[in-house]
Design an enzyme around this catalytic site. Structure first.
Site, short mmCIF file in Angstrom:
data_model
loop_
_atom_site.label_atom_id
_atom_site.label_comp_id
_atom_site.label_asym_id
_atom_site.label_seq_id
_atom_site.Cartn_x
_atom_site.Cartn_y
_atom_site.Cartn_z
N LYS A 41 34.46 63.58 -10.02
CA LYS A 41 34.76 62.62 -8.95
C LYS A 41 34.31 61.25 -9.41
CE LYS A 41 34.76 65.76 -5.02
NZ LYS A 41 36.22 65.84 -4.90
N LYS A 55 51.68 73.21 -5.55
CA LYS A 55 52.22 72.01 -6.17
C LYS A 55 53.40 72.39 -7.06
CE LYS A 55 47.70 69.66 -6.31
NZ LYS A 55 47.73 68.41 -5.60
N HIS A 62 40.83 75.92 -8.50
CA HIS A 62 42.05 75.22 -8.93
C HIS A 62 42.21 75.24 -10.45
CE1 HIS A 62 42.02 74.04 -4.85
NE2 HIS A 62 41.23 72.99 -4.95
N ASP A 72 45.07 78.58 -2.49
CA ASP A 72 44.59 77.61 -3.46
C ASP A 72 45.71 76.59 -3.51
OD1 ASP A 72 44.44 76.17 -5.94
OD2 ASP A 72 42.92 77.60 -6.56
N HIS A 73 45.49 75.42 -2.93
CA HIS A 73 46.65 74.54 -2.71
C HIS A 73 47.26 74.04 -4.02
CE1 HIS A 73 43.76 71.19 -3.15
NE2 HIS A 73 44.78 70.44 -3.39
N ARG A 107 37.70 73.54 20.14
CA ARG A 107 36.73 73.47 21.24
C ARG A 107 36.71 72.09 21.89
NH1 ARG A 107 31.06 76.36 21.16
NH2 ARG A 107 30.27 74.43 20.30
N GLU A 155 39.38 62.56 -10.50
CA GLU A 155 39.59 61.94 -9.19
C GLU A 155 38.86 60.60 -9.13
OE1 GLU A 155 39.83 65.00 -5.78
OE2 GLU A 155 38.04 65.51 -6.91
C1 BG6 Z 1 39.88 70.38 -2.85
C2 BG6 Z 1 38.46 70.01 -3.17
O1 BG6 Z 1 40.05 71.76 -2.93
O2 BG6 Z 1 40.75 69.73 -3.76
C3 BG6 Z 1 38.28 68.50 -3.13
O3 BG6 Z 1 37.58 70.62 -2.25
C4 BG6 Z 1 39.29 67.82 -4.03
O4 BG6 Z 1 36.96 68.13 -3.47
C5 BG6 Z 1 40.69 68.32 -3.73
O5 BG6 Z 1 39.20 66.43 -3.82
C6 BG6 Z 1 41.67 67.78 -4.77
O6 BG6 Z 1 42.98 68.09 -4.40
P1 BG6 Z 1 44.19 67.21 -4.92
O7 BG6 Z 1 45.39 67.94 -4.43
O8 BG6 Z 1 44.03 65.85 -4.30
O9 BG6 Z 1 44.07 67.15 -6.40
#
Ligand code: BG6
Length: 514
Positions: free
Chosen positions: A347, A188, A246, A183-184, A46, A222
């Site tokens: 975190k 990996k 994850h 789910d990224h 937008r 993290e």
């Molecule tokens: C995301 C979370 O899905 O994954 C974040 O919402 C998190 O809070 C992140 O920091 C971590 O991803 P990675 O790949 O940096 O471990």
């Protein structure tokens, strides 16, 4: 590999953070590696007036555009822009005409990947309008008549009921085979390698069970805080943000049975069996005994003072949202009965480190009791997800010289040494798979529901317990002290492991004891 060609990626949320940090850089790299070609990205948003303004905006926000300006300007020829209010059906009709025109100019047959990189509150409007405008078809794989696939980013609901509701909504317009839930972590390389390592190495699988494994510990630590994302995070918290998705996937890959084949559903069938086998806590007391929550206060990370969670922007001064969670669970399965799985995530911990530690049982006869590597020093297999990606197995070795003195030494593989190349970004793999119609690395709805069934039980249990006193750990520390009752601070295999590299931030693997 031949380039994947002749498809459109329609991107909702093209001016958002994910698009800048992950999606456009990944698309750029896929194109440079000749894995995609002859495609169209229809970016929608937008805030930007027109294509020129959007491209300027991208150049300002995407690092790669500045690093490689020549290649980037060629890449721009694949990008179109449509200014869109996702709540307006009229705007969607305009976009359909534009997409048809762009595709017909390029001789494309309407293969379309719709990427919803928008807040879940907009999923409904986007999918309804896509369907009403005729853009979204019930076809997952049909190159001649055009396929439609929808990529959805987490969160997939806020609890089991809302996850089901989201699915009911999506299934009004598309079939399960058309939905690619990202789910990224599954993108990996190191996560995919769990399956390769387990099932391609003949000596591993026979040991991979409760007879030989004492405990499994999965850590995702993290150093970052909540950053600019408190609007979302404050209503989610650590369990919903990381553990329900994850970490459940890491658990499933670690504990699954050998799949019948590498076909997408054979693998997903085995993962869902693990998630369904989690012993679900039935009382708040059980939840209290197996779970520790935390929230960071002010502290020091990498020598810099950082604010506490409650001082972050958009966080209430009395927020009780946890930024740390540790949980012990068991799987009701033939293979894993009696083996504790320790999961922890937080975190603002001292190191960025994700890994799976598998602790093997100690030998039945303690021959080396007097040695530096005594029986409390078991073999530990560490699957390092990030950083220093690789696998390390600690074993006992006799120190050269008189007497019999053992030390723990490592057998080790790192990606850097073995392959010498940078690992691809998770989104590169996932985008390519979605374009190619391979759903293996995407989450199926039954996986979503099984992990919510467990998460709901834990969250409900926590809800009915007295509120913890937050903040209860300083940024930069190893988390709440109370977590020690779940993760006993056993040292090992070495007592002086550093916080970075292969070490863990508290030097301890999870206890074998209950
Ligand atoms: C995301 C979370 O899905 O994954 C974040 O919402 C998190 O809070 C992140 O920091 C971590 O991803 P990675 O790949 O940096 O471990």
């Amino acid at each position: 590999m031949e380039a994947t060609t002749r498809f459109s990626l329609v991107l909702f949320g093209a001016t958002g953070d994910l698009a800048h940090r992950k999606l456009f850089p990944s698309l750029f790299r896929l194109w440079k590696s000749e894995l995609i070609d002859d495609f169209l990205i229809l970016a929608t948003g937008r805030s930007q007036e027109d294509r020129d303004a959007f491209l300027t905006h991208l150049r300002e926000h995407v690092e790669e555009a500045g690093d490689e300006p020549e290649a980037w300007s060629k890449f721009e020829s694949f990008i179109a822009y449509f200014r869109l209010d996702v709540k307006s059906d009229e705007a969607f009709r305009g976009m359909t005409r534009e997409l048809d025109r762009l595709e017909s100019d390029r001789g494309m047959s309407g293969n379309r990947l719709f990427y919803l990189s928008v807040s879940p509150s907009l999923f409904g409007a986007v999918t309804e309008n896509l369907a009403a405008s005729g853009m979204l078809k019930r076809r997952a794989n049909d190159d001649d008549n055009g396929w439609s696939r929808v990529v959805v980013e987490k969160p997939f609901g806020h609890d089991l009921e809302s996850a089901k509701e989201l699915d009911r909504h999506l299934s009004r317009f598309v079939d399960e085979s058309q939905v690619y839930r990202i789910d990224h972590y599954l993108g990996k390389e190191t996560v995919q390698n769990i399956v390769a390592f387990r099932f391609a190495t003949g000596m591993i699988e026979p040991l991979w069970n409760s007879h030989h494994i004492a405990s499994v510990q999965i850590t995702v630590s993290e150093t970052l805080g909540v950053g600019e994302r408190a609007g979302y995070y404050d209503s989610a918290g650590a369990l919903r943000d990381m553990m329900q998705n994850h970490m459940m996937q890491l658990l499933a890959m670690t504990a699954m049975e050998p799949p019948l084949s590498l076909a997408p559903n054979d693998i997903r069938n085995e993962k869902v069996r693990v998630l369904r086998s989690i012993r679900i806590p039935t009382t708040p007391e059980e939840v209290a005994a197996t779970t520790v929550q935390g929230q960071y206060g002010p502290g020091v990370i990498d020598g810099k003072n950082v604010p506490g969670y409650r001082d972050e922007s958009d966080v209430a001064a009395d927020s009780t949202t946890p930024t740390y969670i540790a949980h012990r669970l068991h799987l009701n399965s033939w293979r894993w009965t009696g083996v504790p799985f320790y999961l922890r995530h937080g975190k603002r911990l001292p190191a960025r480190m994700s890994e799976i530690r598998v602790r093997f049982r100690i030998p039945p006869l303690h021959l080396f009791r007097a040695s530096a590597c005594d029986p409390s020093c078991p073999n530990v297999l560490r699957i390092r997800i990030q950083p220093d990606e690789g696998i390390r197995l600690s074993v006992g070795a006799k120190r050269p010289g008189p007497g019999v003195n053992l030390e723990s030494v490592d057998l080790q593989f790192t990606y850097a040494d073995a392959f010498g190349t940078d690992l691809p970004e998770a989104y590169e793999r996932l985008l390519l798979d979605a374009m190619q119609g391979d759903p293996t690395l995407f989450i199926r709805q039954d996986e979503v529901e099984a992990s919510w069934a467990w998460a709901d039980a834990v969250l409900n249990g926590l809800e009915s317990l007295p509120k913890p006193q937050f903040p209860n750990y300083a940024a930069g520390s190893t988390g709440p002290e109370d977590a020690g009752r779940i993760f006993l601070p056993l040292q090992g295999p070495r007592s002086n492991e550093p916080c970075d590299g292969w070490g863990s931030f508290n030097g301890g693997a999870g206890s074998d004891r209950e």
